[in-house]
Design a protein around this motif. Structure first.
Motif, PDB file in Angstrom:
ATOM      1  N   VAL A  11     -23.959  31.426  -7.663  1.00 53.71           N
ATOM      2  CA  VAL A  11     -23.670  31.723  -6.258  1.00 53.71           C
ATOM      3  C   VAL A  11     -24.615  30.965  -5.328  1.00 53.71           C
ATOM      4  CG1 VAL A  11     -23.516  33.584  -4.547  1.00 53.71           C
ATOM      5  CG2 VAL A  11     -22.739  33.979  -6.863  1.00 53.71           C
ATOM      6  N   ALA A  12     -25.798  30.643  -5.789  1.00 58.10           N
ATOM      7  CA  ALA A  12     -26.764  29.926  -4.953  1.00 58.10           C
ATOM      8  C   ALA A  12     -26.269  28.528  -4.592  1.00 58.10           C
ATOM      9  CB  ALA A  12     -28.105  29.827  -5.670  1.00 58.10           C
ATOM     10  N   LEU A  13     -25.336  27.992  -5.361  1.00 58.77           N
ATOM     11  CA  LEU A  13     -24.812  26.647  -5.095  1.00 58.77           C
ATOM     12  C   LEU A  13     -23.602  26.649  -4.161  1.00 58.77           C
ATOM     13  CD1 LEU A  13     -25.090  25.102  -8.665  1.00 58.77           C
ATOM     14  CD2 LEU A  13     -26.620  24.762  -6.713  1.00 58.77           C
ATOM     15  N   LEU A  14     -23.264  27.781  -3.585  1.00 59.62           N
ATOM     16  CA  LEU A  14     -22.088  27.852  -2.701  1.00 59.62           C
ATOM     17  C   LEU A  14     -22.247  27.035  -1.420  1.00 59.62           C
ATOM     18  CD1 LEU A  14     -20.767  31.510  -2.970  1.00 59.62           C
ATOM     19  CD2 LEU A  14     -19.577  29.411  -3.539  1.00 59.62           C
ATOM     20  N   ILE A  15     -23.427  26.554  -1.135  1.00 62.84           N
ATOM     21  CA  ILE A  15     -23.636  25.753   0.071  1.00 62.84           C
ATOM     22  C   ILE A  15     -22.817  24.463   0.021  1.00 62.84           C
ATOM     23  CG2 ILE A  15     -25.681  24.552  -0.787  1.00 62.84           C
ATOM     24  CD1 ILE A  15     -25.325  25.756   2.783  1.00 62.84           C
TER      25      ILE A  15
ATOM     26  N   VAL B 226     -15.188  26.455  -4.584  1.00 59.69           N
ATOM     27  CA  VAL B 226     -15.784  27.752  -4.238  1.00 59.69           C
ATOM     28  C   VAL B 226     -15.609  28.727  -5.392  1.00 59.69           C
ATOM     29  CG1 VAL B 226     -15.466  29.805  -2.777  1.00 59.69           C
ATOM     30  CG2 VAL B 226     -15.667  27.561  -1.724  1.00 59.69           C
ATOM     31  N   PHE B 227     -14.399  28.815  -5.941  1.00 60.26           N
ATOM     32  CA  PHE B 227     -14.160  29.751  -7.046  1.00 60.26           C
ATOM     33  C   PHE B 227     -14.980  29.387  -8.273  1.00 60.26           C
ATOM     34  CE2 PHE B 227      -9.903  30.512  -4.911  1.00 60.26           C
ATOM     35  CZ  PHE B 227     -10.294  31.732  -4.402  1.00 60.26           C
ATOM     36  N   LYS B 228     -15.031  28.102  -8.604  1.00 54.23           N
ATOM     37  CA  LYS B 228     -15.809  27.672  -9.776  1.00 54.23           C
ATOM     38  C   LYS B 228     -17.294  27.945  -9.577  1.00 54.23           C
ATOM     39  CE  LYS B 228     -15.141  24.123 -12.218  1.00 54.23           C
ATOM     40  NZ  LYS B 228     -14.951  22.781 -12.775  1.00 54.23           N
ATOM     41  N   THR B 229     -17.800  27.618  -8.404  1.00 50.09           N
ATOM     42  CA  THR B 229     -19.228  27.795  -8.136  1.00 50.09           C
ATOM     43  C   THR B 229     -19.598  29.270  -8.089  1.00 50.09           C
ATOM     44  OG1 THR B 229     -19.194  25.732  -6.873  1.00 50.09           O
ATOM     45  CG2 THR B 229     -21.090  27.157  -6.565  1.00 50.09           C
ATOM     46  N   ALA B 230     -18.738  30.076  -7.516  1.00 57.25           N
ATOM     47  CA  ALA B 230     -19.015  31.508  -7.434  1.00 57.25           C
ATOM     48  C   ALA B 230     -19.085  32.130  -8.833  1.00 57.25           C
ATOM     49  CB  ALA B 230     -17.955  32.203  -6.591  1.00 57.25           C
ATOM     50  N   ARG B 231     -18.335  31.597  -9.765  1.00 56.75           N
ATOM     51  CA  ARG B 231     -18.362  32.110 -11.136  1.00 56.75           C
ATOM     52  C   ARG B 231     -19.618  31.662 -11.883  1.00 56.75           C
ATOM     53  NH1 ARG B 231     -14.117  33.830 -13.883  1.00 56.75           N
ATOM     54  NH2 ARG B 231     -14.594  32.584 -15.719  1.00 56.75           N
TER      55      ARG B 231
END
Length: 177
Positions: A114-118, A106-111
């Motif tokens: 953000v569209a990949l947080l699913i 989650v932290f890596k993707t949010a950085r």
């Protein structure tokens, strides 16, 4: 055959332990290379190492479980409670590792995007489902243990009244009826 089984499980445990150590060292090496490289973020490198360490802990726990349950044990599991405790301990470690890995992702993707947080969210949901499943298993198996335990004790008392040996072997640590 028992000796061969113990040797195989011991070898598998040792291999998993070595692979877990390899993951830790691989993660550390990648982090050092990433920090030394000007085009990589130190935070990303640390999150990568954290991911490697989390997976290594889960692999190490599998190795430990195999060694304790299949190599060291002198006897088979005698009671449902013993099996339930062992499985619960093992699955709890795996669930914790999945939760931690999901948080890292989650932290890596949010950085990054953000569209990949699913995808990390789906991993968190999967961990919750496994945790709820473990809770349901605990609830049902505890209820069955109480019912079966009461029936076994009644049968043992009946056998004792008739002057026969009890029909089941009591697990270690269980007080006599």
């Amino acid at each position: 055959m028992i000796l061969l089984t113990r040797i195989v499980f011991g070898g598998a445990s040792l291999l998993l332990l070595l692979l877990a150590l390899g993951l830790v060292f691989l993660g550390m090496g990648e982090a050092l290379r990433a920090v030394a490289s000007p085009d990589h973020s130190g935070v990303d490198a640390l999150l990568d190492v954290l991911g490697y360490v989390i997976v290594a802990i889960a692999v190490f726990d599998v190795a430990k479980y195999l060694f304790e349950e299949e190599v060291q044990r002198e006897k088979e599991k005698r009671s449902a409670a013993e099996a339930r405790r062992s499985l619960t301990k093992f699955l709890s470690t795996i669930v914790i590792a999945v939760f931690l890995e999901a948080l890292v992702v989650v932290f890596k993707t949010a950085r990054e995007d953000v569209a990949l947080l699913i995808y990390p969210t789906a991993l968190l949901v999967a961990a919750v489902v496994v945790l709820v499943g473990l809770g349901v298993y605990q609830r049902f198996s505890a209820a069955v243990e109480q019912k079966v335990g009461a029936e076994d004790e009644a049968a043992d008392r009946e056998d004792a009244a008739r002057g026969r040996r009890p029909t089941r072997r009591k697990p270690a640590g269980e007080p006599p009826a």
